[in-house]
Design an enzyme around this catalytic site. Structure first.
Site, PDB file in Angstrom:
ATOM      1  N   SER A   1      -1.071 -12.198  21.698  1.00  0.00           N
ATOM      2  CA  SER A   1      -0.528 -11.612  20.468  1.00  0.00           C
ATOM      3  C   SER A   1       0.423 -12.560  19.753  1.00  0.00           C
ATOM      4  CB  SER A   1       0.184 -10.301  20.794  1.00  0.00           C
ATOM      5  OG  SER A   1       1.199 -10.507  21.762  1.00  0.00           O
TER       6      SER A   1
ATOM      7  N   GLU B   1      -3.530  -2.942 -10.975  1.00  0.00           N
ATOM      8  CA  GLU B   1      -4.747  -2.529 -10.260  1.00  0.00           C
ATOM      9  C   GLU B   1      -4.645  -2.875  -8.777  1.00  0.00           C
ATOM     10  OE1 GLU B   1      -8.432  -3.786 -12.548  1.00  0.00           O
ATOM     11  OE2 GLU B   1      -6.844  -4.597 -13.776  1.00  0.00           O
TER      12      GLU B   1
ATOM     13  N   SER C   1     -10.202 -12.966 -18.609  1.00  0.00           N
ATOM     14  CA  SER C   1     -11.537 -12.822 -18.026  1.00  0.00           C
ATOM     15  C   SER C   1     -12.242 -14.170 -18.089  1.00  0.00           C
ATOM     16  CB  SER C   1     -12.305 -11.782 -18.837  1.00  0.00           C
ATOM     17  OG  SER C   1     -13.686 -12.022 -18.781  1.00  0.00           O
TER      18      SER C   1
ATOM     19  N   LYS D   1     -10.037 -10.468 -23.322  1.00  0.00           N
ATOM     20  CA  LYS D   1      -9.470  -9.627 -22.268  1.00  0.00           C
ATOM     21  C   LYS D   1      -8.050 -10.016 -21.841  1.00  0.00           C
ATOM     22  CE  LYS D   1     -11.183  -6.640 -20.247  1.00  0.00           C
ATOM     23  NZ  LYS D   1     -12.243  -6.608 -19.233  1.00  0.00           N
TER      24      LYS D   1
ATOM     25  N   HIS E   1      -3.446  17.814 -16.960  1.00  0.00           N
ATOM     26  CA  HIS E   1      -4.906  17.601 -16.933  1.00  0.00           C
ATOM     27  C   HIS E   1      -5.307  16.389 -17.778  1.00  0.00           C
ATOM     28  CE1 HIS E   1      -5.163  21.806 -15.392  1.00  0.00           C
ATOM     29  NE2 HIS E   1      -4.192  21.995 -16.274  1.00  0.00           N
TER      30      HIS E   1
ATOM     31  N   LYS F   1       1.733  -3.690  16.079  1.00  0.00           N
ATOM     32  CA  LYS F   1       2.408  -4.690  15.253  1.00  0.00           C
ATOM     33  C   LYS F   1       1.623  -5.110  14.018  1.00  0.00           C
ATOM     34  CE  LYS F   1       3.516  -6.514  19.190  1.00  0.00           C
ATOM     35  NZ  LYS F   1       3.638  -5.203  19.868  1.00  0.00           N
TER      36      LYS F   1
END
Ligand code: ARG
Length: 458
Positions: free
Chosen positions: A23, A290, A277, A283, A156, A325
């Protein structure tokens, strides 16, 4: 490298099994905590007359040298070692000889690892709390700037009632303050020392567990040695707190993604927190938001992995527990990265007050206020609600909104309507009359900001 436990065996460990078992590649990050724990243990052994003072002095000197050399880069971790505990133990004996071999008296790797993780998590939790505070500060600064920025409030994801953009942002500050509270609370239960539990049954040596606990800044000792070496509740508690924290960061990130779209255009992210992009020249993508949303899944996974690892384990220590861990370290790294990118992204985000206002003007967001107008003039709310519903339907049919629906038309629905209705349903009035505690009015939002600032000082 010869195994410390080689004495009992005729053959050496298979190479693949050795790699599988090891480990050190991930527990090496606890080197400082391991050394600190060993120093406290050695000091206690001398105080109790279990080791001589000279031996303990040598051990502590040796450990201090190892710590310094790891930190200045002259000592690198040997990936052939089984774990960080074995590595430091072996290195100590290499440096100081016989005395080094005495350090492991009245101790086991089982209590050692339990101490190390607690010390490590205690510091990391503190760091994460500070990072959350930075994020809350960034949110609060934007809320202050936008305490009177009228925006649509949604249910909503449909325009519901007008609020201020600052009011909306502050909801996230509240969530994050609760996250701080949860982490602080988990820290409280974590801060008890397992050291001296040894393999599982305690020891025949006259140790002083309270002394090592105090030396290491613990609030007390764990009362049962079996629990001492097998408890990982504190890891689960912290991971749960992190998972919920990530839920909050993810919801905020989702809103940032929506708000920065052409459809909303409520905010513009700074160039330094967006990407382009490879094919579409126009873009400007909110990748950071994100990714925060995306990385939330990892942290949930870390929590599930640990819970699943623990669920079938008989007492006390089992090697499965070595798996704790990687989950907890991954969650810590992820949470820290997300907070470090989110706070400055929020601080540099530009809010378009014109666009949030424009969005609030559409969608009959003041319909509740028009119903309240009639109610305050004596009509029961249910009747007022029905009347306003009919007016909304007529407005939609005629391409009008409540603000430019003529008064004569209003009066066909109810004699209670008078010219003053237009002032009553202006967005500014709708927001600022919601002066209830926690509500949307500028005054109330400013009070919320002050409350958050006070909480941050705690
Ligand atoms: N590397 C081990 C772990 O992380 C340390 C404890 C090992 N104890 C043992 N009895 N093999 O869990």
């Amino acid at each position: 490298m010869e195994k410390m436990w080689a004495g009992r065996f005729q053959k050496t460990l298979d190479k693949t099994a050795d790699d599988f078992n090891s480990s050190i590649r991930f527990d090496c990050r606890m080197y400082a905590q391991d050394i600190k724990g060993s120093m406290a243990h050695a000091t206690m052994l001398a105080r109790q007359g279990i080791l001589s003072q000279t031996e303990t002095d040598k051990i502590i000197d040796g450990l201090a040298g190892i710590l310094a050399d790891i930190e200045n880069g002259t000592l690198t971790f040997d990936m052939q070692a089984e774990d960080i505990h074995m590595f430091i133990d072996a290195e100590l004996t290499k440096r100081i000889g016989e005395a080094g071999k005495r350090l492991h008296t009245a101790r086991s790797r089982n209590d050692q690892v339990a101490v190390d993780i607690r010390l490590y998590l205690r510091d990391e939790a503190e760091e994460i709390i500070e990072l959350i505070k930075e994020t809350v500060k960034a949110i609060t600064a934007q809320a202050e700037e936008n305490a009177a920025t009228i925006a649509p409030g949604y249910t909503h994801l449909q325009r519901a009632q007008p609020i201020s953009f600052g009011h909306h942002l502050l909801a996230y500050a509240m969530m994050l303050l609760r996250d701080i509270d949860r982490i602080t609370d988990a820290k409280k239960r974590m801060n008890f020392s397992p050291l001296g539990s040894c393999a599982l049954a305690g020891t025949t040596y006259p140790t002083d567990r309270a002394f090592t606990a105090e030396q290491l800044g613990f609030d007390g000792v764990m009362q049962n040695s079996i629990d001492g070496v097998s408890d990982r509740d504190f890891c689960v508690e912290l991971l749960s707190a992190f998972a919920l924290l990530m839920t909050h960061l993810s919801r905020l990130s989702e809103e940032i993604v929506l708000w920065s779209s052409w459809e909303f255009k409520f905010v513009e992210l700074d160039d330094s927190y967006t990407t382009g992009s490879s094919i579409m020249p126009q873009k400007k993508n909110p990748d950071m938001a994100e990714l925060i949303r995306g990385k939330t899944g990892r942290v949930y996974g870390d929590l599930m992995a640990l819970l699943t690892t623990l669920k079938g384990l008989p007492l006390a220590y089992n090697k499965d527990m070595q798996e704790d861990k990687e989950s907890i370290f991954d969650a810590i790294d992820t949470v820290k990265m997300c907070l470090k990118v989110l706070a400055p992204m929020l601080a540099t985000m530009q809010v378009s007050k014109e666009n949030t206002y424009r969005a609030a003007q559409k969608g009959f967001i003041n319909a509740t206020d028009l119903a309240d107008y009639l109610t305050k003039k004596g009509l029961p709310f249910r009747s007022a609600y029905k009347t306003v519903g009919q007016i909304v339907a007529e407005c939609i049919e005629k391409g009008l909104v409540l603000d430019n629906f003529p008064i004569e038309q209003y009066r066909k629905y109810s004699e209670l309507f008078e010219e003053d209705l237009y002032a009553e349903i202006s967005l500014e009035t709708c927001v600022n009359k919601r002066n209830s505690l926690g509500g949307a009015s500028e005054q109330s939002v400013r009070a919320q900001i002050e409350w958050v600032k006070k909480e941050l000082q705690k």
